[in-house]
Structure formats: structure tokens, C-alpha cells
Enzyme design. Structure first.
Site, PDB file in Angstrom:
ATOM      1  N   CYS A  22     -47.201  87.829 -75.588  1.00 53.50           N
ATOM      2  CA  CYS A  22     -47.137  86.599 -76.387  1.00 53.50           C
ATOM      3  C   CYS A  22     -47.346  86.884 -77.864  1.00 53.50           C
ATOM      4  O   CYS A  22     -47.983  86.090 -78.569  1.00 53.50           O
ATOM      5  CB  CYS A  22     -48.133  85.555 -75.896  1.00 53.50           C
ATOM      6  SG  CYS A  22     -47.824  85.036 -74.213  1.00 53.50           S
ATOM      7  N   GLN A  61     -59.678  85.763 -77.827  1.00 50.18           N
ATOM      8  CA  GLN A  61     -60.067  87.133 -77.481  1.00 50.18           C
ATOM      9  C   GLN A  61     -61.495  87.446 -77.922  1.00 50.18           C
ATOM     10  O   GLN A  61     -62.164  88.252 -77.288  1.00 50.18           O
ATOM     11  CB  GLN A  61     -59.102  88.134 -78.141  1.00 50.18           C
ATOM     12  CG  GLN A  61     -57.681  88.071 -77.621  1.00 50.18           C
ATOM     13  CD  GLN A  61     -57.576  88.449 -76.145  1.00 50.18           C
ATOM     14  OE1 GLN A  61     -58.371  89.214 -75.621  1.00 50.18           O
ATOM     15  NE2 GLN A  61     -56.589  87.889 -75.469  1.00 50.18           N
ATOM     16  N   LYS A  85     -60.833  83.622 -69.858  1.00 54.01           N
ATOM     17  CA  LYS A  85     -60.935  85.003 -70.337  1.00 54.01           C
ATOM     18  C   LYS A  85     -62.397  85.452 -70.430  1.00 54.01           C
ATOM     19  O   LYS A  85     -62.674  86.572 -70.827  1.00 54.01           O
ATOM     20  CB  LYS A  85     -60.283  85.134 -71.726  1.00 54.01           C
ATOM     21  CG  LYS A  85     -58.758  84.977 -71.717  1.00 54.01           C
ATOM     22  CD  LYS A  85     -58.201  85.333 -73.079  1.00 54.01           C
ATOM     23  CE  LYS A  85     -56.866  84.697 -73.374  1.00 54.01           C
ATOM     24  NZ  LYS A  85     -55.754  85.251 -72.597  1.00 54.01           N
ATOM     25  N   HIS A  94     -51.150  85.572 -81.713  1.00 58.54           N
ATOM     26  CA  HIS A  94     -50.611  85.205 -80.401  1.00 58.54           C
ATOM     27  C   HIS A  94     -49.720  83.980 -80.614  1.00 58.54           C
ATOM     28  O   HIS A  94     -49.964  83.180 -81.522  1.00 58.54           O
ATOM     29  CB  HIS A  94     -51.802  84.860 -79.501  1.00 58.54           C
ATOM     30  CG  HIS A  94     -51.468  84.561 -78.073  1.00 58.54           C
ATOM     31  ND1 HIS A  94     -50.921  83.366 -77.677  1.00 58.54           N
ATOM     32  CD2 HIS A  94     -51.618  85.298 -76.944  1.00 58.54           C
ATOM     33  CE1 HIS A  94     -50.751  83.377 -76.367  1.00 58.54           C
ATOM     34  NE2 HIS A  94     -51.168  84.541 -75.891  1.00 58.54           N
ATOM     35  N   ASP A 108     -58.607  81.403 -84.039  1.00 55.17           N
ATOM     36  CA  ASP A 108     -58.256  81.544 -82.628  1.00 55.17           C
ATOM     37  C   ASP A 108     -59.252  82.517 -82.015  1.00 55.17           C
ATOM     38  O   ASP A 108     -59.183  83.722 -82.261  1.00 55.17           O
ATOM     39  CB  ASP A 108     -56.822  82.064 -82.510  1.00 55.17           C
ATOM     40  CG  ASP A 108     -56.434  82.387 -81.073  1.00 55.17           C
ATOM     41  OD1 ASP A 108     -57.270  82.181 -80.169  1.00 55.17           O
ATOM     42  OD2 ASP A 108     -55.296  82.845 -80.863  1.00 55.17           O
TER      43      ASP A 108
END
Lengths: 128, 414
Positions: B371, B204, B227, B123, B201
Site C-alpha cells: 500500500c 505503525q 496491528k 501508506h 499516521d
């Protein structure tokens, strides 16, 4: 946003666009993209001796709204002066497209050809 | 045990909403999830009964607010198995957390000639901060490539680690486009063996599956509350000794110990990184979100999404003009595991048009490059449509998506 955005008239322009291609010896020659959605337009135009748009062609890829807008735009701006084009607004584009009401997310798509033309005229010095 | 999706939906007021008179089919949780009553209620309760600024006041209300705020830090630490709540830094979102690492750690540790390794599936939040750091420092930015199945080509990593110039490897734990789950534990082992740090990261991954930062071997990991059923706050976790040695990212109130006219001394970790009044009620809301997810169970959530995405891939395969990005069928190779994100294109139809027509059926999907522009470039497409699944989605939602895609095909007459 409603499905009547996908009315026959716009889909026709999308599938069978007017003035699709590239002009030789163009006064305006510009590529512009809409980075958030990947729409791309290459617009070429010739001006007449009075500084009015004589011919416009476009090629590119994008959604129905951007491509139909470009197709209709190439006819709509014929005979217009640089000043008239500079003064064109979203409302005029919506009317040009048969009176659609565009949602916020689609305005950028519909304005891509107009913005390309304005920028292209600026870069070419406005007129010959 | 399968999730009771009907009961879960009852907890989300948004599903009482009709769109164009139709049942809401929300398939965009990878962008941001919906919020359950307990999260909305926790924030409302704080504003109505227990709000004051934290870490300052000596009155009851301020002490209560501070306790509620700090309690969440411990809760988050347990949620990702961080050894110490002081390693939990409250930020705005994963993007800010990753920027904090790139600016604070990066400014002091990356020098001209160093190498930063990221992947093609990142991303922009885990790409641009490193790209710009590399520009500022005259460092090299290298990419681990992605194959056609959407998997990382790990054979490309050892050569990038061999010369000792690589100082950090940054990798997503779950692609927001391909649904791929990169083998971050293996990447971390390789990075560490070469003396590089491992930044993950988790934007998600953390909302969708159990995450154990120690078992994964992360040095830093960032994720977003919004999220995972929470509000707009984010978390950066980092190993204590790394955070302690880093300079502050933002300067101001609460992050200092003393300020004189000519110099200042910094507060302890994590407060050193929390300049200014934080999003207090939102942090409390995130705590409620963690409780909510824990009550369902992260293993159960992961299993539920595996089941839905398998069903979605099977149903989408019925549509020959629909093409799923990355691994989609399992016939030709043993895939890396896949999460509940399905990005796709349709022949001759722009993703914007797909999304707009799906909206007329109250089916919400994202259209664009999500993104992840370099990833879309790698697959030779400008954009895609993306359906993503969460705890409140079931097979009926997949069926609604497929029905609506038939309408898209019909509209375009192809």
C-alpha cells in the site's frame, strides 16, 4: 502452495521464455498490469485470414507464475479462434502449466496473459 | 531488560500451529499482528457474560457494557498521553480515522488554492484521502521527498510552508516499508509555525514504541488496534477544540442529540463521530491489548525491535543478491532511527516468488507494494518483500528467514 510450484518446467520458461519480444503489424497490441504485485505484460498477436491466432509474442516483468504462464500461453493459443480464447478458463491455464494447482493469491498472476489477450481482442474488434 | 520472547510466544495460541509441519515464523506484523489469549479472552468473556448495546439500555447488562466500553477510551487516552478521553474516537481502523479527518475537517477547511503537504513514504491510507480532497477542492497536493537512505528531505518543507497556502501537513510516524521514523515532532513544529495543522499516521508507530501525542505536537493521530495485538478496531485522536468544531463524518444513531423532521442536532465529542452501534467487544479487546503491551512496556518493545532489526540487517548483508530498501548499514551516514521493518528485493526474483518459497519453510513475509505505490515508484521498483518484527520474534526467526532465503536463491539457481 508448495515448492513444486517452482518445478523445473516453469523455471525454464521463466529463465528462457518462448516468443519474447514484440510483433510488428500486430492485430492485438496491449499492455496490462497486475497492480497489486507489479506484474506487467505487453502482448502482441497477429490473426490469420480465418480469424485464428497466428503468432503471439510477449514482453514484460513479473513473478515466475505470470511469466511462465505468458511464455506457455504464446504457444498454447496458436490456432485458436477468438471465441475459443474468450471461453478459456483458469482450469485450462492450470492444465497448460502442467497441472499446477494455484492458490488464490497466484491466480491473478497466472491469468494475466489470458486476460490481456481477451482484452486485446476486444479492443481490436475481435478480428480484422 | 530484554524481552522473554519464549514466554511471550506462550501467550499467543497461534504459535501452537504448524505450517507444512514446521514452526511458524511470523514476520508480517506490520500488516496485522497476532493476538494473545488475554485479548481473545476479553472479547469472549464479554460475549459470554456481559454483552449488550452501549449508551442506550437502562438495565444492568447495558450499563456494564457501556462502562467497559468507556473505560477503554480512558485507557487509550493514557496510552498515547491524550489530555482528555473525550478526544478518543472509536473507528474501524487508521484508514477510517484519516478519512474522517480528510472528510470532516478537510471539507470545511480546505479551499481552492490551498496546499496539502504529505510525504513520499505515506501508506495509501494517508495519501489517497488527501489526494482526493485536493481534487474535490482544487487544492494542491505536495510531497516531501524521500532520499535514497529512506529519510525525509526536510529541506523541501520550508519552501512549501513559506507562502501560507499550506493548511495541513500529514506524515507517517513510521514507514511501513522503510522502517524509517520520520522526525514528526520537527515537522509538526515547522507546520505549526506556518499556521498549518499536523496529522500523524500512527498505524505503525503506536504498536511498537511509546507515543505521546502532546509531546509530538500532533493535532490528529490515527492508529489501528489490529496491528497492536488487538482486534479490528481503530482509534482517531484529535485535539478537543478541533473535534468540537468539525461536522460529523457519518450520520445516524448515537451521534445525534435531537432529530426533528427537518433538522438534527449533534451529540457531544466523541459520540458525534461514532454513528451506529460500534464494535463493542472489539473495543474491549483493544483495552486488553493495551494492558498486555503496557505489562511488557513500550520502551522495552522498542528496544527489543531495535536489537532484532540490527541483527536482521547484519544477517541479510551476508546475501549479496538481497537489497534492503532505505538505510541498511550505518557506514556512510548517521541514520534516522530505524524500526523493525525490513523491505528488500532480490536480483532477478520477483517478491511474490520470494514470499511463496519462504512459505514452504513456514516463514510468513509480505510481498507487494505494501500500500505504498508512490514510494516503490520512487525507488524504481514495482514491489518488494517485507519482513517485520514484533514482540514474539527473536533471532531464531531471523535465522529461519535467512535460511529460507538461501532456499530461494537455490531454487532460482542464482
Amino acid at each position: 502452495m508448495s515448492s513444486d510450484l517452482y518445478r523445473e518446467q516453469l523455471l525454464d520458461h521463466y529463465h528462457n521464455p518462448e516468443n519474447f519480444g514484440v510483433l510488428d503489424n500486430a492485430d492485438v497490441d496491449i499492455e496490462m498490469d497486475n497492480p497489486t504485485c507489479g506484474d506487467m505484460i505487453h502482448l502482441t498477436a497477429r490473426l490469420d485470414s480465418a480469424g485464428r491466432v497466428a503468432e503471439v509474442m510477449f514482453e514484460g516483468q513479473g513473478c515466475v507464475i505470470s511469466m511462465a504462464s505468458a511464455s506457455m500461453f504464446t504457444e498454447h493459443v496458436k490456432g485458436k479462434t477468438v471465441q475459443e480464447i474468450a471461453a478459456m478458463s483458469l482450469t485450462e491455464i492450470e492444465q497448460m502449466m502442467g497441472g499446477v494447482k494455484l492458490s488464490m493469491g497466484r491466480v491473478k498472476c497466472a491469468l494475466l496473459p489470458l486476460n490481456a489477450m481477451k482484452q486485446g481482442l476486444k479492443e481490436s474488434g475481435g478480428a480484422r | 531488560m530484554p524481552l522473554d520472547v519464549a514466554a511471550i510466544r506462550q501467550e499467543f495460541p497461534i504459535f501452537e500451529r504448524k505450517i507444512h509441519g514446521k514452526r511458524l515464523v511470523f514476520l508480517d506484523s506490520a500488516a496485522s499482528s497476532q493476538k494473545p489469549r488475554t485479548v481473545i479472552g476479553a472479547m469472549m468473556h464479554m460475549y459470554m457474560h456481559g454483552y449488550a448495546n452501549v449508551h442506550r439500555g437502562l438495565y444492568t447488562l447495558a450499563e456494564e457494557a457501556t462502562a467497559a466500553y468507556e473505560e477503554v477510551r480512558a485507557k487509550i487516552a493514557r496510552f498515547i498521553n491524550a489530555p482528555d478521553p473525550a478526544e478518543i474516537v472509536n473507528v474501524r481502523n487508521a484508514t477510517e480515522g484519516l478519512n474522517l479527518v480528510a472528510y470532516s475537517w478537510g471539507e470545511t477547511h480546505i479551499h481552492a488554492g490551498d496546499r496539502i503537504v504529505i510525504t513520499e513514504l505515506e501508506h495509501h491510507a494517508n495519501l489517497v484521502p488527501w489526494q482526493q480532497l485536493a481534487h474535490r477542492k482544487g487544492a494542491e497536493l505536495a510531497y516531501i521527498p524521500v532520499n535514497d537512505a529512506g529519510e525525509l528531505d526536510l529541506d523541501a518543507l520550508p519552501p512549501l510552508l513559506a507562502d501560507g497556502r499550506t493548511k495541513v501537513v500529514a506524515c507517517s510516524m513510521m514507514s511501513n516499508v522503510l522502517g524509517a521514523l520520520p522526525p514528526v515532532k520537527q515537522v509538526a513544529e515547522m507546520a505549526h509555525a506556518a499556521g498549518a495543522l499536523m496529522v500523524m499516521d500512527g498505524a505503525q508507530a503506536v504498536p511498537h514504541r511509546p507515543v505521546d501525542v502532546q509531546a509530538l505536537g500532533a493535532d490528529f493521530m490515527a492508529f489501528s488496534g489490529h496491528k497492536m495485538c488487538g482486534p479490528g478496531v481503530g482509534i482517531l485522536w484529535g485535539r478537543y477544540e478541533l473535534l468540537e468544531a468539525m461536522p460529523p463524518f457519518l450520520y445516524g444513531g448515537d451521534m445525534i442529540r435531537t432529530v426533528k423532521r427537518d433538522y438534527a442536532k449533534w451529540n457531544d465529542v466523541p459520540y458525534k463521530f461514532e454513528a451506529g452501534t460500534p464494535a463493542i467487544a472489539e473495543v474491549v479487546g483493544l483495552g486488553a491489548a493495551v494492558d498486555f503491551l503496557n505489562a511488557i512496556g513500550m520502551e522495552a518493545i522498542h528496544a527489543h525491535e531495535q536489537e532484532i532489526v540490527a541483527y536482521a540487517l547484519a544477517r541479510l548483508a551476508e546475501l549479496p543478491t538481497v537489497h534492503v530498501l532505505g538505510y541498511s548499514d550505518g557506514e556512510h551516514r548517521a541514520p534516522q532511527e530505524r524500526s523493525g521493518v525490513v523491505a528488500f528485493t532480490m536480483d532477478g526474483i520477483h517478491p511474490h516468488d520470494i514470499s511463496a518459497i519462504l512459505d514452504t519453510e513456514a516463514v510468513c513475509v509480505r510481498a507487494g507494494h505494501h500500500c505504498a505505490q508512490p514510494l516503490h515508484n520512487r525507488f524504481g521498483i514495482p514491489a518488494s518483500a517485507r519482513a517485520s518484527f514484533y514482540i514474539y520474534n527473536d533471532r531464531d526467526d531471523v535465522n529461519a528467514l535467512v535460511e529460507a532465503l538461501h532456499k530461494v536463491i537455490k531454487t532460482f539457481g542464482r
